[in-house]
Each structure stands twice: as structure tokens, then as C-alpha cells.
Design a protein around this motif. Structure first.
Motif, PDB file in Angstrom:
ATOM      1  N   THR A 180       0.823  -1.291   0.001  1.00  0.00           N
ATOM      2  CA  THR A 180       0.097  -0.028  -0.003  1.00  0.00           C
ATOM      3  C   THR A 180       0.713   1.241  -0.042  1.00  0.00           C
ATOM      4  O   THR A 180       0.430   2.342   0.029  1.00  0.00           O
ATOM      5  CB  THR A 180      -0.979  -0.007   1.261  1.00  0.00           C
ATOM      6  OG1 THR A 180      -0.036   0.031   2.498  1.00  0.00           O
ATOM      7  CG2 THR A 180      -1.777  -1.235   1.253  1.00  0.00           C
ATOM      8  N   GLY A 181       2.150   1.282  -0.154  1.00  0.00           N
ATOM      9  CA  GLY A 181       2.909   2.336   0.309  1.00  0.00           C
ATOM     10  C   GLY A 181       2.436   3.177   1.514  1.00  0.00           C
ATOM     11  O   GLY A 181       1.802   2.509   2.363  1.00  0.00           O
ATOM     12  N   ASP A 182       2.430   4.460   1.687  1.00  0.00           N
ATOM     13  CA  ASP A 182       2.190   5.155   2.772  1.00  0.00           C
ATOM     14  C   ASP A 182       0.481   5.593   3.007  1.00  0.00           C
ATOM     15  O   ASP A 182       0.586   6.305   3.891  1.00  0.00           O
ATOM     16  CB  ASP A 182       3.066   6.590   2.897  1.00  0.00           C
ATOM     17  CG  ASP A 182       4.670   6.331   3.190  1.00  0.00           C
ATOM     18  OD1 ASP A 182       5.079   5.636   4.020  1.00  0.00           O
ATOM     19  OD2 ASP A 182       5.306   6.647   2.343  1.00  0.00           O
ATOM     20  N   ILE A 183      -0.200   5.089   2.173  1.00  0.00           N
ATOM     21  CA  ILE A 183      -1.452   4.961   2.526  1.00  0.00           C
ATOM     22  C   ILE A 183      -1.838   4.344   3.787  1.00  0.00           C
ATOM     23  O   ILE A 183      -2.660   4.903   4.701  1.00  0.00           O
ATOM     24  CB  ILE A 183      -2.317   4.614   1.385  1.00  0.00           C
ATOM     25  CG1 ILE A 183      -2.041   5.085   0.046  1.00  0.00           C
ATOM     26  CG2 ILE A 183      -3.854   4.585   1.703  1.00  0.00           C
ATOM     27  CD1 ILE A 183      -2.716   4.422  -1.178  1.00  0.00           C
ATOM     28  N   TYR A 191       2.763  10.613   7.255  1.00  0.00           N
ATOM     29  CA  TYR A 191       3.104  11.914   7.056  1.00  0.00           C
ATOM     30  C   TYR A 191       2.193  12.614   5.902  1.00  0.00           C
ATOM     31  O   TYR A 191       1.830  11.919   4.969  1.00  0.00           O
ATOM     32  CB  TYR A 191       4.361  11.812   6.070  1.00  0.00           C
ATOM     33  CG  TYR A 191       5.193  13.157   5.573  1.00  0.00           C
ATOM     34  CD1 TYR A 191       5.504  14.180   6.336  1.00  0.00           C
ATOM     35  CD2 TYR A 191       4.801  13.253   4.312  1.00  0.00           C
ATOM     36  CE1 TYR A 191       5.777  15.432   5.812  1.00  0.00           C
ATOM     37  CE2 TYR A 191       5.309  14.536   3.885  1.00  0.00           C
ATOM     38  CZ  TYR A 191       5.653  15.684   4.547  1.00  0.00           C
ATOM     39  OH  TYR A 191       6.073  16.801   3.866  1.00  0.00           O
ATOM     40  N   CYS A 192       1.581  13.706   6.454  1.00  0.00           N
ATOM     41  CA  CYS A 192       0.573  14.201   5.667  1.00  0.00           C
ATOM     42  C   CYS A 192       0.707  15.386   5.087  1.00  0.00           C
ATOM     43  O   CYS A 192      -0.065  16.405   4.640  1.00  0.00           O
ATOM     44  CB  CYS A 192      -0.811  14.585   6.730  1.00  0.00           C
ATOM     45  SG  CYS A 192      -1.066  12.954   7.754  1.00  0.00           S
ATOM     46  N   TYR A 278       6.823  10.228  14.796  1.00  0.00           N
ATOM     47  CA  TYR A 278       5.749  11.390  15.123  1.00  0.00           C
ATOM     48  C   TYR A 278       5.981  12.777  15.263  1.00  0.00           C
ATOM     49  O   TYR A 278       5.423  13.614  14.585  1.00  0.00           O
ATOM     50  CB  TYR A 278       4.859  10.612  16.534  1.00  0.00           C
ATOM     51  CG  TYR A 278       3.949  11.612  17.008  1.00  0.00           C
ATOM     52  CD1 TYR A 278       2.678  11.574  16.169  1.00  0.00           C
ATOM     53  CD2 TYR A 278       4.105  12.581  18.194  1.00  0.00           C
ATOM     54  CE1 TYR A 278       1.564  12.521  16.775  1.00  0.00           C
ATOM     55  CE2 TYR A 278       3.178  13.257  18.569  1.00  0.00           C
ATOM     56  CZ  TYR A 278       1.958  13.520  18.266  1.00  0.00           C
ATOM     57  OH  TYR A 278       1.097  14.154  18.433  1.00  0.00           O
ATOM     58  N   GLU A 279       6.947  12.922  16.076  1.00  0.00           N
ATOM     59  CA  GLU A 279       7.553  14.369  16.284  1.00  0.00           C
ATOM     60  C   GLU A 279       7.822  15.130  14.952  1.00  0.00           C
ATOM     61  O   GLU A 279       7.972  16.120  14.723  1.00  0.00           O
ATOM     62  CB  GLU A 279       8.739  14.425  17.151  1.00  0.00           C
ATOM     63  CG  GLU A 279       8.032  14.081  18.719  1.00  0.00           C
ATOM     64  CD  GLU A 279       7.250  15.114  19.210  1.00  0.00           C
ATOM     65  OE1 GLU A 279       7.266  16.380  18.712  1.00  0.00           O
ATOM     66  OE2 GLU A 279       6.346  14.972  20.150  1.00  0.00           O
ATOM     67  N   HIS A 280       8.406  14.134  14.005  1.00  0.00           N
ATOM     68  CA  HIS A 280       9.034  14.474  12.678  1.00  0.00           C
ATOM     69  C   HIS A 280       7.976  15.183  11.823  1.00  0.00           C
ATOM     70  O   HIS A 280       7.825  16.144  11.262  1.00  0.00           O
ATOM     71  CB  HIS A 280       9.919  13.642  11.945  1.00  0.00           C
ATOM     72  CG  HIS A 280       9.956  13.821  10.601  1.00  0.00           C
ATOM     73  ND1 HIS A 280      11.002  14.855  10.262  1.00  0.00           N
ATOM     74  CD2 HIS A 280       9.519  13.486   9.386  1.00  0.00           C
ATOM     75  CE1 HIS A 280      10.869  15.141   8.624  1.00  0.00           C
ATOM     76  NE2 HIS A 280      10.003  14.467   8.409  1.00  0.00           N
ATOM     77  N   CYS A 281       6.715  14.203  11.803  1.00  0.00           N
ATOM     78  CA  CYS A 281       5.806  14.450  10.865  1.00  0.00           C
ATOM     79  C   CYS A 281       4.829  15.512  11.422  1.00  0.00           C
ATOM     80  O   CYS A 281       3.910  16.315  10.451  1.00  0.00           O
ATOM     81  CB  CYS A 281       4.829  13.263  10.764  1.00  0.00           C
ATOM     82  SG  CYS A 281       5.537  11.900   9.795  1.00  0.00           S
ATOM     83  N   PHE A 284       4.486  19.393   9.650  1.00  0.00           N
ATOM     84  CA  PHE A 284       4.095  18.960   8.318  1.00  0.00           C
ATOM     85  C   PHE A 284       2.700  18.883   8.242  1.00  0.00           C
ATOM     86  O   PHE A 284       2.085  19.453   7.509  1.00  0.00           O
ATOM     87  CB  PHE A 284       5.054  18.394   7.728  1.00  0.00           C
ATOM     88  CG  PHE A 284       6.261  18.639   7.745  1.00  0.00           C
ATOM     89  CD1 PHE A 284       6.990  19.421   6.650  1.00  0.00           C
ATOM     90  CD2 PHE A 284       7.354  17.926   8.685  1.00  0.00           C
ATOM     91  CE1 PHE A 284       8.202  19.906   6.912  1.00  0.00           C
ATOM     92  CE2 PHE A 284       8.528  18.397   8.637  1.00  0.00           C
ATOM     93  CZ  PHE A 284       9.391  19.322   7.738  1.00  0.00           C
ATOM     94  N   ASN A 285       2.192  17.858   9.004  1.00  0.00           N
ATOM     95  CA  ASN A 285       0.820  17.421   9.094  1.00  0.00           C
ATOM     96  C   ASN A 285       0.019  18.746   9.564  1.00  0.00           C
ATOM     97  O   ASN A 285      -1.005  18.993   9.017  1.00  0.00           O
ATOM     98  CB  ASN A 285       0.826  16.305  10.127  1.00  0.00           C
ATOM     99  CG  ASN A 285       1.275  15.303   9.596  1.00  0.00           C
ATOM    100  OD1 ASN A 285       1.935  14.994   8.569  1.00  0.00           O
ATOM    101  ND2 ASN A 285       1.344  14.114  10.431  1.00  0.00           N
TER     102      ASN A 285
END
Length: 316
Positions: A180-183, A191-192, A278-281, A284-285
């Protein structure tokens, strides 16, 4: 900047796992780092996701060679992000497949994404000197495409926007296994930053309709068995909605990006703070959710400079 992005300090090597999730179907996972998939047919091999550099790709190839000596004929890239595609040259695959939309995104923002992710993920880009340039597909499609690896059939499909506008999945009907990749993620943050929050839950349900026996997700452990598959679909959907809804309330009420960040943390930290990246995303999210809530349908292009400006606004 007040401090670096979370992944800038993540320099420890990750433990690699290589699990068979169906007959001659393998998931390459690494504790929340980007996953790859391997589909072994009668005559050749298809790899799903290239990894960030040729150096990392060689780790996937090493695992492939531990289970088969058949040639790698196809490399499928589920979307355009640099950490997924820039290792492609290592495979020497004659056929590289993306969706039409993913290729268009390489044209539109591939170099900017490379520059941005290079700063965000220094560990993943070790050995970056060997990257020959942007990765371009040899074959693209709009909605669906079928590949035969001898008698083994692989269906490549666009099921809807989610992690990006061009995400595709690979389904192997004889085993009812999906890549599914990142879906879909499992105990890893989505990562949104280039995502489509309104469409993502529906795309997850399109995947669920296949009732897969196993899934190789974008990040996190391989998902074997319907219970684990459905858990991951539920958790991914909850992550997407839990991120978007508090941010949308703030944005549509005239609040600031920093207020949206605080609202998102209040909702998501108790449930997801132990998830990989989590903290990385999170910044950006929040930024993308804020934009989408205000009617910006096409995600704005991330650049290294925009990354810094956004982070300073949140940390100031």
C-alpha cells in the motif's frame, strides 16, 4: 531555528526484518523507516519502493538475493517522495512504474522535495553522492495496470488520493496480498505534508474492500492476517482524522498555525506520541491540515526554506 527537526537527530541504525507475508511475497521493514516489498513471479521479481539512496537499495537487493536469483524486472514506486524513489538506479530494472500523477509531481516538485527531505533525514541520505539524479518512470498509468511476472499477476491501481495525490497500490490476487505504500502505516505516524485529509479515509475503505490477507504498509511491521490488517486500517484512519479535525476547527475559526499546532498536540499526543517519526511529521501535518481546512486543495510545495520558516513560526 529554535531546534532541529526531530529526524535530524535520529542517527541510530534500524534493525531490518524480511518477512514472507504470502507465497513468494516479502516485506522489507526497518523499525519505522521506509519499507519495501518484493513480489517473486515465475520468471522475474518486482520490487515495490526503491529506498532513498542506492546504498539503502543494496540492502533490499541483498535480501532479495537471499530468497531468489531471478532477475529484478520491475520497480514500482507508489508515489514521488525522495525517500522512496532516489535509490532506483541500484536495481537496474528495465521497467520503472509510477502513476501518471506521481510522474507529474516529480516534474512539479521532485527537486524541491529532494532538497527538503535531504535536510530532514540525514541518516537516510548517507551515501547520497551515488544518486544519479531524479528518478523517472519508464511506464505510467492513470487508473490501473496489470503486470504478469510469468503466470503471477500483479494489479497496480490508483484507489484515491491519500498520502499524496498520486498514490498507487499493488495487489497480488493469487495470495490476496497488498502493498500500500504510505496510504497505510502501522504504529508509525502518517506523513500528511502532501496529503489529502478529506479523501484519505475513503481510500482506506477502498483497500479494506479487498479484505486482504496481508499488507506490507509504508512504515511499520508487516501486517499478516485480517485482524492485523483491519487494525492498521483503523489506526491509520484515526490518525488522519485526529490530526485534521482539531486543526480545522482552529483554522476555520480564524486561529493561528501555532494555535492549531497546540490543538493537534492535545488530541494526538495521548494516542500517538510513541509512534515512529511522530514528532518529525507533526509540524508538516499541522501545516497541511491548516491549508486544507482553508480550501487549499493542492498541497503547497515544500522547500528547505519553507521548512525552516514553518518550523520557526511554530517554535517562536
Amino acid at each position: 531555528m529554535a531546534k532541529n527537526f526531530a529526524s535530524a537527530g535520529d542517527l541510530a541504525d534500524k534493525k531490518i526484518s524480511f518477512d514472507e507475508i504470502g507465497r513468494d511475497l516479502w516485506a522489507f521493514t526497518a523499525e519505522g523507516d521506509p519499507n519495501s516489498g518484493v513480489i517473486i513471479g515465475d520468471e522475474s521479481v518486482m520490487v515495490i519502493e526503491a529506498q532513498a539512496t542506492p546504498r539503502l537499495a543494496e540492502k533490499v537487493i541483498e535480501k532479495v538475493r537471499s530468497v531468489t536469483d531471478k532477475p529484478i524486472s520491475h520497480l514500482v514506486l507508489t508515489h514521488y517522495h525522495a525517500v522512496r524513489v532516489l535509490g532506483a538506479s541500484a536495481y537496474k530494472a528495465p521497467t520503472i512504474v509510477m502513476s501518471d500523477k506521481a510522474r507529474a509531481m516529480v516534474v512539479e516538485r521532485g527537486k524541491e522535495d529532494w532538497d527538503s527531505e535531504f535536510v530532514r533525514f540525514p541518516r537516510l541520505f548517507q551515501g547520497h553522492e551515488s544518486i544519479p539524479g531524479l528518478t523517472w518512470p519508464t511506464t505510467t498509468f492513470s487508473q490501473s495496470m496489470t503486470v504478469y511476472l510469468g503466470r503471477r499477476r500483479v494489479d497496480l491501481m490508483f484507489l484515491g488520493r491519500a498520502h499524496t495525490a498520486g498514490d498507487i497500490v499493488a495487489h497480488v490476487p493469487d495470495a490476496n496480498v497488498m502493498f500500500t505504500g504510505d496510504i497505510v502505516e502501522y504504529h508509525s505516524a502518517c506523513y500528511c505534508g502532501d496529503g489529502h485529509f478529506h479523501d484519505w479515509p475513503g481510500t482506506l475503505e477502498e483497500i479494506r474492500a479487498f479484505d486482504p490477507d496481508a499488507i506490507a504498509p509504508g512504515r511499520g511491521d508487516a501486517l499478516v492476517g485480517r485482524d492485523m490488517v483491519n487494525e492498521a486500517l483503523d489506526l491509520t484512519g484515526d490518525f488522519v482524522l485526529s490530526t485534521y479535525q482539531p486543526v480545522a476547527r482552529v483554522a476555520q475559526g480564524g486561529g493561528s498555525l501555532k494555535e492549531a499546532w497546540d490543538a493537534c498536540r492535545a488530541e494526538c499526543d495521548p494516542k500517538f506520541s510513541d509512534y515512529a517519526i511522530y514528532e518529525h511529521c507533526l509540524p508538516f501535518n499541522v501545516s497541511r491540515a491548516y491549508d486544507e481546512a482553508l480550501g487549499i486543495d493542492t498541497p503547497r510545495i515544500w522547500t528547505a526554506e519553507r521548512d525552516k520558516q514553518m518550523w520557526e513560526a511554530l517554535q517562536g
